[in-house]
Design a protein around this motif. Structure first.
Motif, PDB file in Angstrom:
ATOM      1  N   GLY A 144       4.531 -36.165  13.649  1.00 54.23           N
ATOM      2  CA  GLY A 144       3.920 -34.890  13.998  1.00 54.23           C
ATOM      3  C   GLY A 144       3.463 -34.844  15.446  1.00 54.23           C
ATOM      4  O   GLY A 144       3.701 -33.854  16.152  1.00 54.23           O
ATOM      5  N   LEU A 145       2.812 -35.916  15.912  1.00 50.52           N
ATOM      6  CA  LEU A 145       2.341 -35.968  17.296  1.00 50.52           C
ATOM      7  C   LEU A 145       3.516 -35.987  18.276  1.00 50.52           C
ATOM      8  O   LEU A 145       3.488 -35.327  19.319  1.00 50.52           O
ATOM      9  CB  LEU A 145       1.467 -37.208  17.504  1.00 50.52           C
ATOM     10  CG  LEU A 145       0.108 -37.208  16.784  1.00 50.52           C
ATOM     11  CD1 LEU A 145      -0.574 -38.566  16.942  1.00 50.52           C
ATOM     12  CD2 LEU A 145      -0.792 -36.104  17.324  1.00 50.52           C
ATOM     13  N   THR A 146       4.552 -36.748  17.922  1.00 49.19           N
ATOM     14  CA  THR A 146       5.724 -36.813  18.797  1.00 49.19           C
ATOM     15  C   THR A 146       6.442 -35.470  18.859  1.00 49.19           C
ATOM     16  O   THR A 146       6.885 -35.037  19.925  1.00 49.19           O
ATOM     17  CB  THR A 146       6.694 -37.908  18.302  1.00 49.19           C
ATOM     18  OG1 THR A 146       5.983 -39.146  18.217  1.00 49.19           O
ATOM     19  CG2 THR A 146       7.867 -38.059  19.248  1.00 49.19           C
ATOM     20  N   ASP A 208       0.377 -44.360  26.015  1.00 51.20           N
ATOM     21  CA  ASP A 208      -0.676 -43.541  26.640  1.00 51.20           C
ATOM     22  C   ASP A 208      -0.600 -42.082  26.152  1.00 51.20           C
ATOM     23  O   ASP A 208      -1.637 -41.436  25.939  1.00 51.20           O
ATOM     24  CB  ASP A 208      -0.523 -43.572  28.164  1.00 51.20           C
ATOM     25  CG  ASP A 208      -0.616 -44.992  28.707  1.00 51.20           C
ATOM     26  OD1 ASP A 208      -1.721 -45.544  28.707  1.00 51.20           O
ATOM     27  OD2 ASP A 208       0.423 -45.543  29.101  1.00 51.20           O
ATOM     28  N   LEU A 209       0.611 -41.586  25.969  1.00 48.32           N
ATOM     29  CA  LEU A 209       0.767 -40.202  25.507  1.00 48.32           C
ATOM     30  C   LEU A 209       0.236 -40.032  24.083  1.00 48.32           C
ATOM     31  O   LEU A 209      -0.432 -39.036  23.776  1.00 48.32           O
ATOM     32  CB  LEU A 209       2.236 -39.793  25.570  1.00 48.32           C
ATOM     33  CG  LEU A 209       2.821 -39.605  26.977  1.00 48.32           C
ATOM     34  CD1 LEU A 209       4.327 -39.416  26.907  1.00 48.32           C
ATOM     35  CD2 LEU A 209       2.174 -38.404  27.664  1.00 48.32           C
ATOM     36  N   THR A 227       8.035 -42.944  19.246  1.00 47.96           N
ATOM     37  CA  THR A 227       7.821 -41.998  20.347  1.00 47.96           C
ATOM     38  C   THR A 227       8.603 -42.413  21.582  1.00 47.96           C
ATOM     39  O   THR A 227       9.196 -41.578  22.280  1.00 47.96           O
ATOM     40  CB  THR A 227       6.320 -41.916  20.683  1.00 47.96           C
ATOM     41  OG1 THR A 227       5.592 -41.583  19.501  1.00 47.96           O
ATOM     42  CG2 THR A 227       6.057 -40.883  21.761  1.00 47.96           C
ATOM     43  N   GLN A 228       8.624 -43.701  21.840  1.00 48.97           N
ATOM     44  CA  GLN A 228       9.338 -44.226  23.008  1.00 48.97           C
ATOM     45  C   GLN A 228      10.834 -43.906  22.933  1.00 48.97           C
ATOM     46  O   GLN A 228      11.448 -43.461  23.920  1.00 48.97           O
ATOM     47  CB  GLN A 228       9.124 -45.741  23.077  1.00 48.97           C
ATOM     48  CG  GLN A 228       9.558 -46.374  24.375  1.00 48.97           C
ATOM     49  CD  GLN A 228       9.206 -47.859  24.400  1.00 48.97           C
ATOM     50  OE1 GLN A 228       9.576 -48.612  23.487  1.00 48.97           O
ATOM     51  NE2 GLN A 228       8.474 -48.290  25.427  1.00 48.97           N
ATOM     52  N   ILE A 229      11.416 -44.089  21.744  1.00 52.52           N
ATOM     53  CA  ILE A 229      12.850 -43.815  21.587  1.00 52.52           C
ATOM     54  C   ILE A 229      13.139 -42.318  21.661  1.00 52.52           C
ATOM     55  O   ILE A 229      14.084 -41.878  22.329  1.00 52.52           O
ATOM     56  CB  ILE A 229      13.368 -44.397  20.255  1.00 52.52           C
ATOM     57  CG1 ILE A 229      13.310 -45.927  20.290  1.00 52.52           C
ATOM     58  CG2 ILE A 229      14.795 -43.928  19.968  1.00 52.52           C
ATOM     59  CD1 ILE A 229      13.592 -46.575  18.953  1.00 52.52           C
ATOM     60  N   MET A 230      12.312 -41.518  20.993  1.00 47.11           N
ATOM     61  CA  MET A 230      12.560 -40.075  20.958  1.00 47.11           C
ATOM     62  C   MET A 230      12.427 -39.445  22.339  1.00 47.11           C
ATOM     63  O   MET A 230      13.261 -38.611  22.745  1.00 47.11           O
ATOM     64  CB  MET A 230      11.609 -39.400  19.974  1.00 47.11           C
ATOM     65  CG  MET A 230      11.851 -39.778  18.516  1.00 47.11           C
ATOM     66  SD  MET A 230      13.508 -39.343  17.926  1.00 47.11           S
ATOM     67  CE  MET A 230      13.416 -37.559  17.918  1.00 47.11           C
ATOM     68  N   LEU A 231      11.395 -39.822  23.087  1.00 45.83           N
ATOM     69  CA  LEU A 231      11.229 -39.275  24.435  1.00 45.83           C
ATOM     70  C   LEU A 231      12.225 -39.903  25.407  1.00 45.83           C
ATOM     71  O   LEU A 231      12.756 -39.221  26.294  1.00 45.83           O
ATOM     72  CB  LEU A 231       9.800 -39.508  24.929  1.00 45.83           C
ATOM     73  CG  LEU A 231       8.695 -38.735  24.203  1.00 45.83           C
ATOM     74  CD1 LEU A 231       7.323 -39.104  24.786  1.00 45.83           C
ATOM     75  CD2 LEU A 231       8.907 -37.234  24.303  1.00 45.83           C
TER      76      LEU A 231
END
Length: 540
Positions: A144-146, A208-209, A227-231
């Motif tokens: 959800g946050l990502t 950090d995000l 999150t790292q992979i998606m962004l």
């Protein structure tokens, strides 16, 4: 039997003579067993008429009924075959010309693959939520946050695809496919630069995000890889949006559709496999969901790129198109900025509405969330038709046919209205059982039912509003719908929702009513601005 007895038969035989020569009518006559006639008796008019005069009077009315039945069956079969043929042509993308011929056919040919494309896009979120939901609350919260951060990427991607669609459609309408291919390449360059910047931020600052978004440090430590992979792989998201916008502008909507089919099929297969493991493949947990989505989308992009460089579509990237063209990039960014703003403004307005609804408890919020998800999924076909209108406007303006462009918009809006009118009836009558599919709590069902029934009352107007807004975008005029969104959502919908729900104490009904009223008002304003015709003079 006298000659007078034969006159009705002779008269009607003359009337039906052309029809009698058809194989269907011959079969009908033979099947009716007229006297001792055989099939060879029907091969010559000289033989047919005398024999029929002997056999027909006693069974003439039966012949008429039989003939009428065969005519109806033949017409129905022919109509069905025609529709199936059109559907096949639309899906395969064989039709490439949309600036001449039937407008209704052009709308159908573009709408079908675009509707299927929208349905495929919605499956990404559904599949991810389904499988990730089994990993626990922390995993769902991380997604959800990502996703909230990815919304900005989606906004930029959608805005850039709008710009690409407008530019490519205009050049395609001008029959200048070399310029259209050049514009497509410049759009890809813009995406590469933006995606590279976002990737660097995602790879190095994912933790950090997440902390900035309010995630607990323990949760971040366990799940930041997602999150790292998606962004970090946002390039495939941006490219998927962008290249599909290019294909839509050229009228190659079927390629855009097939790229998402490929991406979704792989995502559906890989998601459970990489999350839970299978045979020698280890279980990656939440990270597996990110890998599956990225591989699926990446494969879709590779399919797109192949068709850009090696395919048989209208857009073909050649070495001469690789030259960087800063002025054209500037034009693209100017159009794209309006498209991005439209999406962000609309998304932000929903956040404010949720904030207002939070005054009335979690049941109201849950009911609203369920209803909105149902609404968004149900109107995806309507967005497919709206995207078709954007392509038709761009191409017809490029072909110097502004009147045909306008007629295309009104016809598409009319068909969209018929579709959403049907959805309105469905939602109004079956709102409660639809909501119960997702939740059986009495209060949640109550609010969800109210939301569906009230919001759908504005669908007739919304059908026209969404088509006309996309038509402005297709013409390269993204400024007008952006201004409409600012005034319609931020200066009208949100204040109205607050006044009705809190000041006048209508509660959640006030918020639901504000949505329907505001969407209807925006649609009316869009219609009035569209009729002024300034969009016909926009240069891109």
């Amino acid at each position: 039997m006298t000659n007078e007895d034969f006159l009705p038969a002779v008269k009607n035989l003359n009337v039906f003579w052309r029809f009698v020569q058809t194989p269907v009518a011959l079969s009908a006559l033979i099947a009716a067993n007229y006297g001792a006639l055989t099939q060879s008796d029907f091969l010559s008019p000289d033989i047919l008429l005398p024999d029929l005069l002997q056999a027909l009077p006693a069974r003439y009315h039966h012949f008429k009924r039989l003939t009428f039945t065969f005519m109806i069956q033949r017409a129905f079969k022919s109509r069905t075959q025609h529709i199936i043929g059109l559907l096949k042509t639309a899906i395969t993308g064989e039709e490439k010309e949309f600036t001449t011929g039937s407008i209704d056919k052009a709308i159908f040919m573009l709408s079908v693959p675009m509707i299927l494309e929208m349905l495929m896009e919605s499956l990404f979120a559904v599949v991810d939520v389904f499988f990730v939901g089994k990993l626990g609350v922390e995993a769902v919260a991380t997604v959800g946050l990502t996703e909230s951060m990815l919304t900005i990427i989606y906004s930029v991607g959608i805005g850039l695809s709008m710009g690409a669609t407008a530019l490519v459609a205009r050049r395609t309408g001008e029959k200048d496919m070399d310029a259209a291919s050049h514009a497509a390449m410049q759009a890809i360059y813009v995406v590469l630069v933006i995606a590279a910047l976002v990737s660097l931020i995602g790879i190095f600052f994912a933790k950090d995000l997440l902390l900035l978004m309010g995630a607990a440090p323990e949760m971040v430590a366990r799940n930041y890889r997602y999150t790292q992979i998606m962004l970090g792989s946002n390039l495939v998201i941006m490219m998927l949006f962008m290249i599909n916008g290019i294909f839509r502008g050229a009228g190659d909507a079927s390629i855009a559709m097939r790229s998402l089919w490929l991406a979704n099929i792989l995502n559906i297969i890989l998601c459970p496999t990489l999350i839970n493991g299978f045979g020698p493949i280890p279980a990656f947990g939440l990270t597996g969901a990110a890998l599956a989505t990225t591989i699926g989308r990446g494969s879709g992009v590779l399919y797109q790129v192949y068709h850009l460089y090696k395919g048989k579509g209208l857009i073909k990237i050649r070495p001469q198109h690789l030259k960087i063209d800063p002025p054209l990039m500037g034009s693209l960014l100017k159009i794209a900025s309006g498209g991005t703003a439209q999406f962000l403004i609309a998304s932000a307005s929903w956040i404010f509405l949720i904030r207002i609804l939070s005054h009335f408890g979690s049941d109201a919020l849950a009911g609203y969330t369920i209803a909105i998800r149902v609404i968004v999924f149900a109107i995806l076909p309507a967005w497919g038709m709206a995207n078709a209108a954007a392509t038709l406007v761009g191409q017809n303006l490029g072909a110097h046919q502004p009147e045909r462009a306008e007629r295309s918009v009104w016809r598409t809006a009319y068909f969209n209205m018929l579709f959403l009118a049907g959805v309105t009836v469905l939602f109004f009558v079956l709102a409660e059982p639809i909501v119960r599919i997702f939740n059986n709590d009495a209060e949640v069902v109550h609010y969800g039912t109210l939301c569906l029934r009230i919001v759908c009352l504005g669908y007739i107007f919304y059908a026209y509003g969404m088509v006309i807004s996309q038509s402005f975008n297709g013409a390269g005029d993204t400024k007008t719908p952006t201004i409409l969104n600012v005034f319609g959502f931020w200066m009208f919908q949100i204040p109205l929702a607050y006044v009705l729900a809190i000041v006048l104490e209508f509660g959640p009904i006030g918020v639901f009513s504000a949505i329907s009223i505001a969407e209807s008002a925006i649609a009316v304003a869009a219609i009035l601005l569209f009729r002024r015709g300034k969009w016909k003079t926009v240069k891109v």
